[in-house]
Write an enzyme that holds these catalytic residues in place. Structure first.
Site, mmCIF file in Angstrom:
data_model
loop_
_atom_site.group_PDB
_atom_site.id
_atom_site.type_symbol
_atom_site.label_atom_id
_atom_site.label_comp_id
_atom_site.label_asym_id
_atom_site.label_seq_id
_atom_site.Cartn_x
_atom_site.Cartn_y
_atom_site.Cartn_z
ATOM 1 N N ARG A 71 -4.995 66.468 -52.781
ATOM 2 C CA ARG A 71 -5.260 66.754 -54.129
ATOM 3 C C ARG A 71 -4.155 67.608 -54.647
ATOM 4 O O ARG A 71 -3.712 68.449 -54.006
ATOM 5 C CB ARG A 71 -6.601 67.508 -54.102
ATOM 6 N N TYR A 199 -4.450 59.128 -53.612
ATOM 7 C CA TYR A 199 -5.233 59.698 -52.458
ATOM 8 C C TYR A 199 -6.591 60.257 -52.883
ATOM 9 O O TYR A 199 -7.045 60.460 -54.001
ATOM 10 C CB TYR A 199 -4.189 61.214 -52.420
ATOM 11 N N LYS A 208 -14.965 64.795 -55.864
ATOM 12 C CA LYS A 208 -14.976 66.212 -56.299
ATOM 13 C C LYS A 208 -14.771 66.111 -57.738
ATOM 14 O O LYS A 208 -15.373 67.061 -58.596
ATOM 15 C CB LYS A 208 -13.522 66.523 -55.911
ATOM 16 N N HIS A 228 -19.837 73.203 -53.368
ATOM 17 C CA HIS A 228 -18.731 72.557 -52.228
ATOM 18 C C HIS A 228 -19.510 72.888 -51.008
ATOM 19 O O HIS A 228 -18.959 73.954 -50.297
ATOM 20 C CB HIS A 228 -17.547 73.015 -52.758
ATOM 21 N N SER A 250 -11.715 73.929 -48.589
ATOM 22 C CA SER A 250 -11.302 72.749 -47.824
ATOM 23 C C SER A 250 -10.518 72.931 -46.593
ATOM 24 O O SER A 250 -9.772 73.958 -46.651
ATOM 25 C CB SER A 250 -10.109 71.972 -48.961
ATOM 26 N N CYS A 252 -11.832 74.059 -43.940
ATOM 27 C CA CYS A 252 -12.311 75.398 -43.216
ATOM 28 C C CYS A 252 -13.438 75.086 -42.463
ATOM 29 O O CYS A 252 -13.811 76.166 -42.189
ATOM 30 C CB CYS A 252 -12.299 76.576 -44.112
ATOM 31 N N ASP A 279 -20.030 68.139 -47.435
ATOM 32 C CA ASP A 279 -19.221 68.533 -48.416
ATOM 33 C C ASP A 279 -19.732 69.069 -49.615
ATOM 34 O O ASP A 279 -19.138 69.880 -50.274
ATOM 35 C CB ASP A 279 -18.229 67.257 -48.566
ATOM 36 N N ARG A 377 -7.211 61.515 -43.013
ATOM 37 C CA ARG A 377 -8.463 61.463 -43.109
ATOM 38 C C ARG A 377 -9.455 60.286 -42.791
ATOM 39 O O ARG A 377 -8.700 59.343 -42.385
ATOM 40 C CB ARG A 377 -8.881 61.738 -44.465
HETATM 41 P P1 GTP Z 1 -12.753 69.381 -46.440
HETATM 42 O O1 GTP Z 1 -13.109 68.054 -46.013
HETATM 43 O O2 GTP Z 1 -11.344 69.519 -46.798
HETATM 44 O O3 GTP Z 1 -13.719 69.936 -47.414
HETATM 45 O O4 GTP Z 1 -12.875 70.331 -45.043
HETATM 46 P P2 GTP Z 1 -14.014 71.057 -44.087
HETATM 47 O O5 GTP Z 1 -14.458 72.140 -44.661
HETATM 48 O O6 GTP Z 1 -15.185 69.869 -43.858
HETATM 49 O O7 GTP Z 1 -13.184 71.147 -42.767
HETATM 50 P P3 GTP Z 1 -13.353 70.495 -41.258
HETATM 51 O O8 GTP Z 1 -14.620 70.771 -40.746
HETATM 52 O O9 GTP Z 1 -12.513 69.040 -41.402
HETATM 53 O O10 GTP Z 1 -12.293 71.322 -40.532
HETATM 54 C C1 GTP Z 1 -11.001 71.463 -40.849
HETATM 55 C C2 GTP Z 1 -10.078 72.251 -39.723
HETATM 56 O O11 GTP Z 1 -10.531 73.627 -39.379
HETATM 57 C C3 GTP Z 1 -10.117 71.196 -38.447
HETATM 58 O O12 GTP Z 1 -8.493 71.142 -37.988
HETATM 59 C C4 GTP Z 1 -10.750 71.882 -37.386
HETATM 60 O O13 GTP Z 1 -10.420 71.430 -36.110
HETATM 61 C C5 GTP Z 1 -10.601 73.335 -37.838
HETATM 62 N N1 GTP Z 1 -12.030 74.257 -37.526
HETATM 63 C C6 GTP Z 1 -13.397 73.681 -37.876
HETATM 64 N N2 GTP Z 1 -14.268 74.369 -37.355
HETATM 65 C C7 GTP Z 1 -13.659 75.439 -36.596
HETATM 66 C C8 GTP Z 1 -13.973 76.581 -35.933
HETATM 67 O O14 GTP Z 1 -15.134 76.985 -35.919
HETATM 68 N N3 GTP Z 1 -13.105 77.385 -35.384
HETATM 69 C C9 GTP Z 1 -11.609 77.037 -35.602
HETATM 70 N N4 GTP Z 1 -10.590 77.857 -34.993
HETATM 71 N N5 GTP Z 1 -11.251 76.042 -36.224
HETATM 72 C C10 GTP Z 1 -12.259 75.123 -36.892
HETATM 73 C C1 SPV Z 2 -11.435 68.840 -49.961
HETATM 74 O O1 SPV Z 2 -10.148 68.749 -50.205
HETATM 75 O O2 SPV Z 2 -12.416 69.602 -50.171
HETATM 76 C C2 SPV Z 2 -11.875 67.551 -49.463
HETATM 77 C C3 SPV Z 2 -11.180 66.207 -49.405
HETATM 78 O O3 SPV Z 2 -13.146 67.238 -49.227
HETATM 79 S S1 SPV Z 2 -10.737 65.575 -51.030
HETATM 80 O O4 SPV Z 2 -11.857 64.368 -51.284
HETATM 81 O O5 SPV Z 2 -9.494 65.025 -50.935
HETATM 82 O O6 SPV Z 2 -11.013 66.649 -51.991
HETATM 83 MN MN MN Z 3 -14.236 69.226 -49.379
#
Ligand code: GTP
Ligand code: SPV
Ligand code: MN
Length: 601
Positions: A71, A199, A208, A228, A250, A252, A279, A377
């Site tokens: 983004r 993207y 979003k 979110h 995002s 995290c 999400d 992704r």
């Molecule tokens: P968006 O789709 O961008 O909103 O992200 P999200 O919040 O859904 O994050 P996601 O679960 O995809 O995790 C993002 C990154 O954080 C990945 O590389 C994971 O491996 C890492 N991660 C997730 N949970 C943990 C955790 O409990 N500990 C650690 N150390 N890393 C984590």
């Molecule tokens: C984020 O960045 O928080 C996502 C992926 O979940 S996107 O749809 O690109 O915003």
């Molecule tokens: Mn997100």
């Protein structure tokens, strides 16, 4: 051929077609046959690559332009008549100036292309929670993604005949030129215009743009919350399912938490997880005085790197079929690979930029060249997920017992703490700070404030948004308890102190016990913190003293943090609710008091 009696819709499509000048207009009906025809066309044109259909049935790979991989928040605008209504955290343009600027780019942008008309519903069609949008796009990739992420087609058009309003979403790839890229939101016109990008977060306008930026504005007007947040059900050993919602910035950990499988050590207790969403959460106060939530989406747009059968076995199962991969490595057998998946890197492949790749490649600065982009992704249907909730289609959603906020912080914030009450919880949400990730363009690692993980997604003045949160709390008889978690605290060497992923259930267990008044806690300056013995650590090996370190509160460091919070709050001027300054002052005096006691002892 799809048709609609909705004159407003027909007129708008005609008008936008006059602007963009496509060769054809094609209405998306939501059928398998139309989808398959589009997949074929997109494959022939090289827009997507059909993957090995024996190993990955229904799966495709797409590569975006190399400067179009996340983004672009600096090109994203909230266009309200008054600048103050967008608030200090949003980029602002006047609607007049924004339409004018974008019109030049949209003009003739679809020549030689087809304009697809995608009628979609965010939320179950016909539910009180739901909102309808119509996206016009010249990208087949967008159509195929929207078919996974939202409810699309005839049924939505029929519903639109009963309702009047829909969000007008216009997208064109145009020249995919970053200098002619704009993501514009017109909350007062219920309109989104996105141009020059391909993207996900910039172009899947139901996500979003509609479900957070436009929806948050509508939610404020209509008295609900668009957030979110992931939504998950935790089935307790007694068979009762408690639902929680969690807002992390995002990349995290929302997706990972939403579908965790209980760790070995806790399995014996009989927990089971039900995934509702990863999400976005739309939440309403219902007649029972509780907060109820739905996930408006039907798919996951998840981060690939780091996804493997240890971190997220449910997702590995989910993405075996009917999945669109974006910006991952292509292997010689026409399957895919990314950094941090189960298998070791293949000897050779084609990287996310379409170049030949092998392990160990370095760029001219000596940095490793990655096979897949850090923000690569997959788009995949939620119903593929073994843990998907049986309540996904329910118009009413699920009742929320606890709300979690979290950020990625190497230092300062403990593994878990609990707010004293709703108002304090809103303060905790409003002061979430997190290290920047690859999900947005910018310096990875830099700490920024990201209130409620909504900094990039709130469609109006965040000062007003905090007020709305406070008011929503006052409307509830049984408000969810509010918590803050941090899975990312590190030791002196930079290693994570907490194993994370599946083990996070140990923290959720404490949260549920707190919700059900089953466990005591330590009253600290920042909130309630677990007694170390109340976190079940059976079956995990933490280093000596790690749990104490994870739960430690350093008052001096917190007092430093307060200075940053003050600066952040100040920018809202008189729009910041006074309750948040009250919370700020109380926290400051509690910290000073605690520090005094500590230095005395
Ligand atoms: P968006 O789709 O961008 O909103 O992200 P999200 O919040 O859904 O994050 P996601 O679960 O995809 O995790 C993002 C990154 O954080 C990945 O590389 C994971 O491996 C890492 N991660 C997730 N949970 C943990 C955790 O409990 N500990 C650690 N150390 N890393 C984590
Ligand atoms: C984020 O960045 O928080 C996502 C992926 O979940 S996107 O749809 O690109 O915003
Ligand atoms: Mn997100």
């Amino acid at each position: 051929m799809v048709s609609t009696h909705n004159k407003k819709l027909r007129d708008w499509v005609k008008k936008m077609a006059r602007l963009c000048q496509p060769d054809n207009i094609c209405w998306i009906d939501g059928s398998d046959s139309q989808r398959q025809a589009l997949e074929k066309e997109a494959s022939v044109l090289g827009e997507i690559i059909e993957l090995n259909q024996q190993k990955l049935p229904g799966c495709f790979l797409h590569r975006t332009a190399i400067d179009d991989v996340a983004r672009t928040e600096h090109l994203t605008f909230i266009c309200t008549k008054k600048k103050r209504d967008a608030g200090p955290t949003n980029n602002w343009m006047s609607p007049l100036a924004a339409y004018k600027k974008a019109r030049v780019i949209f003009k003739g942008a679809m020549q030689g292309r087809t304009m697809y008309v995608i009628p979609f519903s965010m939320g179950p069609v016909g539910s009180e929670f739901s909102k309808i949008g119509v996206e016009l796009t010249d990208s087949r990739y967008v159509v195929l993604n929207m078919l996974i992420m939202t409810r699309v087609g005839e049924v939505v058009l029929r519903q639109l005949e009963k309702e009047d309003g829909f969000t007008k979403c216009l997208h064109s790839k145009a020249g995919l030129d970053i200098n002619k890229r704009l993501i514009l939101h017109f909350p007062e016109d219920n309109t989104i215009w996105s141009v020059g990008s391909g993207y996900g977060g910039n172009v899947l306008l139901g996500k979003k743009c509609l479900s957070l930026r436009i929806a948050s504005y509508l939610a404020k007007k209509e008295g609900w919350l668009a957030e979110h947040m992931l939504i998950m059900g935790i089935e307790e050993p007694n068979g009762r399912i408690e639902y929680i919602a969690a807002a992390f910035p995002s990349a995290c950990g929302k997706t990972n938490l939403a579908m965790l499988i209980p760790p070995e050590g806790l399995k014996i207790k009989g927990y089971r997880i039900w995934t509702v969403g990863d999400d976005i959460s739309w939440m309403r106060v219902d007649s029972d005085g509780s907060l109820w939530a739905v996930n408006p989406e039907t798919g996951f747009f998840g981060v690939a790197p780091g996804t493997n059968s240890k971190t997220n076995p449910n997702m590995m199962e989910t993405i075996k079929k009917n999945t669109i991969y974006t910006n991952v490595l292509l292997k010689p057998d026409n399957t895919v690979w990314w950094e941090g998946t189960d298998e070791k890197a293949p000897d050779q492949g084609i990287d996310w930029q379409g170049r030949p790749w092998k392990p160990g490649l370095k760029d001219s600065c000596g940095n490793p060249i990655l096979g897949s982009h850090p923000n690569s992704r997959f788009t995949t249907p939620i119903t593929n997920c073994p843990s998907h909730s049986f309540r996904l289609k329910q118009h009413h959603g699920v009742p929320i017992s606890a709300i979690l906020f979290g950020g990625r912080r190497q230092h300062l914030t403990p593994l878990i703490y609990e707010a004293f009450n709703w108002q304090h919880g809103v303060f905790i949400g409003a002061t979430v700070a997190s290290e920047r990730t690859a999900a947005q363009v910018g310096n990875v690692g830099e700490v920024r404030y990201d209130p409620m993980a909504m900094f990039p997604f709130c469609g109006y003045n965040m000062g007003e948004y905090f007020k709305h949160w406070l008011e929503t709390g006052r409307r509830m008889l049984n408000p969810p308890k509010i918590f803050h978690v941090n899975w990312f605290r590190t030791d002196e060497k930079g290693n994570f102190l907490w194993p994370g992923f599946t083990e996070n259930l140990r923290v959720l267990e404490w949260i549920l016990d707190r919700c059900n008044n089953k466990v005591q806690a330590i009253n600290t300056a920042i909130g309630y913190v677990p007694r170390p013995q109340d976190i079940d650590t059976a079956g995990i090996k933490l280093t000596e003293g790690a749990l104490e370190k994870l739960l430690e509160i350093n008052e001096e460091a917190w007092l430093k943090e307060l200075a940053g919070i003050k600066n952040f709050f100040k920018q809202f001027k008189s729009d910041l609710p006074k309750e948040l300054w009250q919370e700020y002052d109380s926290l400051a005096s509690r910290l000073k008091q605690a520090l005094k006691v500590r230095t005395k002892n």
